[in-house]
Scaffold this motif. Structure first.
Motif, mmCIF file in Angstrom:
data_model
loop_
_atom_site.group_PDB
_atom_site.id
_atom_site.type_symbol
_atom_site.label_atom_id
_atom_site.label_comp_id
_atom_site.label_asym_id
_atom_site.label_seq_id
_atom_site.Cartn_x
_atom_site.Cartn_y
_atom_site.Cartn_z
ATOM 1 N N GLU A 22 9.738 -5.957 -3.469
ATOM 2 C CA GLU A 22 8.663 -4.967 -3.452
ATOM 3 C C GLU A 22 9.230 -3.571 -3.159
ATOM 4 O O GLU A 22 8.790 -2.570 -3.725
ATOM 5 N N LEU A 23 10.236 -3.527 -2.296
ATOM 6 C CA LEU A 23 10.832 -2.254 -1.907
ATOM 7 C C LEU A 23 11.510 -1.528 -3.057
ATOM 8 O O LEU A 23 11.523 -0.295 -3.093
ATOM 9 N N GLN A 24 12.102 -2.277 -3.965
ATOM 10 C CA GLN A 24 13.002 -1.683 -4.950
ATOM 11 C C GLN A 24 12.347 -0.583 -5.781
ATOM 12 O O GLN A 24 12.992 0.414 -6.108
ATOM 13 N N SER A 25 11.098 -0.738 -6.115
ATOM 14 C CA SER A 25 10.426 0.269 -6.935
ATOM 15 C C SER A 25 9.885 1.437 -6.114
ATOM 16 O O SER A 25 9.437 2.437 -6.674
ATOM 17 N N LYS A 26 9.935 1.316 -4.784
ATOM 18 C CA LYS A 26 9.347 2.330 -3.922
ATOM 19 C C LYS A 26 10.385 3.256 -3.287
ATOM 20 O O LYS A 26 10.049 4.349 -2.843
ATOM 21 N N ILE A 27 11.643 2.825 -3.229
ATOM 22 C CA ILE A 27 12.665 3.594 -2.531
ATOM 23 C C ILE A 27 12.969 4.900 -3.277
ATOM 24 O O ILE A 27 13.198 4.908 -4.482
ATOM 25 N N VAL A 28 12.954 5.989 -2.528
ATOM 26 C CA VAL A 28 13.286 7.311 -3.051
ATOM 27 C C VAL A 28 14.482 7.813 -2.257
ATOM 28 O O VAL A 28 14.389 8.003 -1.037
ATOM 29 N N GLU A 29 15.618 8.003 -2.900
ATOM 30 C CA GLU A 29 16.810 8.481 -2.221
ATOM 31 C C GLU A 29 17.749 9.118 -3.245
ATOM 32 O O GLU A 29 17.556 8.970 -4.443
ATOM 33 N N ASN A 30 18.746 9.839 -2.757
ATOM 34 C CA ASN A 30 19.697 10.501 -3.657
ATOM 35 C C ASN A 30 21.116 10.456 -3.095
ATOM 36 O O ASN A 30 21.897 11.397 -3.270
ATOM 37 N N VAL B 224 10.091 14.647 -4.978
ATOM 38 C CA VAL B 224 8.980 15.495 -5.433
ATOM 39 C C VAL B 224 9.298 16.095 -6.790
ATOM 40 O O VAL B 224 8.466 16.081 -7.716
ATOM 41 N N ARG B 225 10.535 16.615 -6.939
ATOM 42 C CA ARG B 225 10.927 17.233 -8.205
ATOM 43 C C ARG B 225 10.937 16.234 -9.354
ATOM 44 O O ARG B 225 10.653 16.586 -10.498
ATOM 45 N N ALA B 226 11.276 14.975 -9.054
ATOM 46 C CA ALA B 226 11.368 13.953 -10.099
ATOM 47 C C ALA B 226 10.044 13.242 -10.348
ATOM 48 O O ALA B 226 9.968 12.367 -11.214
ATOM 49 N N GLY B 227 8.987 13.598 -9.605
ATOM 50 C CA GLY B 227 7.696 12.956 -9.772
ATOM 51 C C GLY B 227 7.598 11.590 -9.117
ATOM 52 O O GLY B 227 6.649 10.844 -9.380
ATOM 53 N N ARG B 228 8.556 11.259 -8.256
ATOM 54 C CA ARG B 228 8.499 9.995 -7.528
ATOM 55 C C ARG B 228 7.530 10.070 -6.344
ATOM 56 O O ARG B 228 7.028 9.055 -5.871
ATOM 57 N N VAL B 229 7.314 11.267 -5.834
ATOM 58 C CA VAL B 229 6.342 11.520 -4.772
ATOM 59 C C VAL B 229 5.282 12.433 -5.357
ATOM 60 O O VAL B 229 5.568 13.565 -5.742
ATOM 61 N N ARG B 230 4.051 11.908 -5.457
ATOM 62 C CA ARG B 230 3.009 12.632 -6.175
ATOM 63 C C ARG B 230 1.762 12.790 -5.319
ATOM 64 O O ARG B 230 1.582 12.079 -4.327
ATOM 65 N N PRO B 231 0.882 13.729 -5.692
ATOM 66 C CA PRO B 231 -0.345 13.956 -4.929
ATOM 67 C C PRO B 231 -1.126 12.661 -4.731
ATOM 68 O O PRO B 231 -1.306 11.869 -5.662
ATOM 69 N N GLU C 112 0.815 -1.217 0.000
ATOM 70 C CA GLU C 112 0.000 0.000 0.000
ATOM 71 C C GLU C 112 0.851 1.270 0.000
ATOM 72 O O GLU C 112 0.313 2.370 -0.120
ATOM 73 N N VAL C 113 2.147 1.122 0.127
ATOM 74 C CA VAL C 113 3.055 2.272 0.172
ATOM 75 C C VAL C 113 3.479 2.637 -1.244
ATOM 76 O O VAL C 113 3.881 1.781 -2.028
ATOM 77 N N ASP C 114 3.397 3.920 -1.576
ATOM 78 C CA ASP C 114 3.811 4.383 -2.901
ATOM 79 C C ASP C 114 5.263 4.813 -2.943
ATOM 80 O O ASP C 114 5.932 4.657 -3.968
ATOM 81 N N ALA C 115 5.760 5.397 -1.847
ATOM 82 C CA ALA C 115 7.135 5.896 -1.824
ATOM 83 C C ALA C 115 7.717 5.724 -0.430
ATOM 84 O O ALA C 115 7.077 6.076 0.568
ATOM 85 N N LEU C 116 8.924 5.176 -0.383
ATOM 86 C CA LEU C 116 9.666 5.017 0.866
ATOM 87 C C LEU C 116 10.907 5.891 0.749
ATOM 88 O O LEU C 116 11.832 5.588 -0.006
ATOM 89 N N VAL C 117 10.911 7.010 1.470
ATOM 90 C CA VAL C 117 11.989 7.991 1.376
ATOM 91 C C VAL C 117 12.985 7.720 2.495
ATOM 92 O O VAL C 117 12.632 7.729 3.672
ATOM 93 N N LEU C 118 14.237 7.475 2.110
ATOM 94 C CA LEU C 118 15.267 7.177 3.100
ATOM 95 C C LEU C 118 16.628 7.602 2.574
ATOM 96 O O LEU C 118 16.806 7.790 1.370
ATOM 97 N N PRO C 119 17.609 7.750 3.465
ATOM 98 C CA PRO C 119 18.904 8.300 3.037
ATOM 99 C C PRO C 119 19.783 7.340 2.250
ATOM 100 O O PRO C 119 20.530 7.777 1.386
ATOM 101 N N GLU C 120 19.758 6.030 2.550
ATOM 102 C CA GLU C 120 20.787 5.148 2.013
ATOM 103 C C GLU C 120 20.197 3.927 1.314
ATOM 104 O O GLU C 120 20.631 2.805 1.518
ATOM 105 N N GLY C 121 19.234 4.155 0.449
ATOM 106 C CA GLY C 121 18.537 3.039 -0.154
ATOM 107 C C GLY C 121 19.337 2.215 -1.134
ATOM 108 O O GLY C 121 19.015 1.059 -1.389
#
Length: 355
Positions: free
Chosen positions: A295-303, A323-330, A265-274
């Motif tokens: 399942e996690l691989q497509s949800k992780i958002v990190e830079n 957010v800028r890349a569209g990985r986190v959306r409304p 049910e999670v769309d984005a998992l934002v973390l520092p060291e994915g």
């Protein structure tokens, strides 16, 4: 209780990116397998790498990120009545870095709270701000994570032969970067949406994974002055690689349970060291099933690749990039999850990204 919503995000990275090739000329190379493992390819420092001179400051970086978040939220500094800052590297012990942000924004009166923390601090700060907006104590909050790590790194290499820099110092140098991230939160009328929050320290009886030593009160200042470096970073790379994945798996399970969510049910998992190989390759051994790992691989958002390990701003920098890349959306269900090696601490929050 009022609803609390994210109105804008912002980020600031000082100077031009410093590549691994640039860094190798300053402090010598890392073994290829170690460099591949940490996955950092670029980082930004507020020090001039050639001289060690400062080009900006911690609180000025915080101000820059805050102004960008406010611009995106469509507000002015006068709308802000709460500032919550996390940093482990302030310019001064007192006054707080947050009060300098207040000064730079031109606010004579404002509530200011500061946390002394690393990676987990920004998530902790978000929860503090969210609670005070939800109960009506304040209306609009700036939440900022900011870190100036490079001033601690410069003495390791400035004015030295690169080949003379110790390998353990090179590992630290290649890992860390500076920067600031910010979020504007607003309390709005309407039913409050569910927010899950978790926070725990699992290393109370364990050797610290990282320590910043110096400038404190551990020993008399005369003894501190006799140290090879006035301030230093000690990193237990072996301990972090071994225990960090277990900390992450515990944190993720705790956050999902607290939020009443399934991973699907999670769309984005934002973390520092994915994508740090030394970290992610141990997830399964730490108790994360192969199915959940995939399942996690497509949800992780990190830079991490672009900014390095940045401490307090890490999750907010990754969030802003997402957010800028569209990985986190409304409408997305978003998890913010931070783990910190200092004493093996985690903090996590679930929220619905505003429409």
């Amino acid at each position: 209780m009022r609803n609390v919503t994210v109105a804008g995000t912002g980020a600031f990275l000082p100077g031009e990116p410093i590549t691994n090739d640039d860094l190798e000329k300053l402090c010598g190379p890392l073994p290829a397998d170690v460099l591949d493992g940490i996955q950092v390819k670029r980082r930004h420092w507020l020090v001039d790498p050639a001289t060690g001179e400062h080009t900006t400051s911690n609180s000025r970086m915080a101000e820059a990120a805050a102004r960008q978040a406010m611009a995106r939220a469509g507000i002015t500094p006068e709308d802000v009545d709460l500032i919550v800052v996390s940093t482990a590297s302030p310019e001064y012990q007192l006054p707080t870095a947050g009060s300098y942000v207040q000064e730079y924004l031109g606010l004579e009166r404002c509530a200011v709270i500061e946390l002394r923390a690393g990676c987990v601090g920004a998530v902790q700060a978000l929860d503090i701000a969210r609670r005070q907006l939800a109960d009506g104590t304040h209306d609009t909050a700036l939440v900022i994570g900011t870190e100036a790590i490079s001033p601690l790194l410069a003495p390791m290499f400035v004015g030295r032969d690169p080949e003379a820099v110790r390998m353990r110092d090179r590992l630290t140098l290649f890992n860390f970067g500076d920067g600031a991230g910010a979020v504007v939160l607003r309390g709005v009328d309407g039913p409050a949406e569910e927010h899950g929050y978790v926070n725990a320290c699992l290393g109370g009886l364990r050797k610290p994974g990282m320590q910043v030593i110096g400038g404190g009160t551990d020993v008399p200042f005369a003894k501190q002055a006799q140290r090879a470096r006035l301030m230093d970073i000690k990193l237990d790379a072996v301990g972090v690689a071994k225990y960090g994945p277990r900390l992450f798996v515990s944190a993720l399970g705790d956050l999902l349970n607290r939020s009443g969510l399934r991973l699907a049910e999670v769309d984005a998992l934002v973390l520092p060291e994915g994508n740090a190989e030394y970290f992610s390759r141990e997830f399964e051994g730490a108790g994360l099933s192969r199915a959940d790992y995939e399942e996690l691989q497509s949800k992780i958002v990190e830079n991490l690749t672009d900014v390095g390990a940045t401490g307090s701003p890490a999750v907010l920098l990754a969030l802003d990039a997402g957010v800028r890349a569209g990985r986190v959306r409304p409408g997305h269900t978003v998890l913010l999850l931070a783990i910190e090696a200092s004493r093996y601490v985690y903090a996590g929050m679930s929220l619905r990204w505003p429409r």
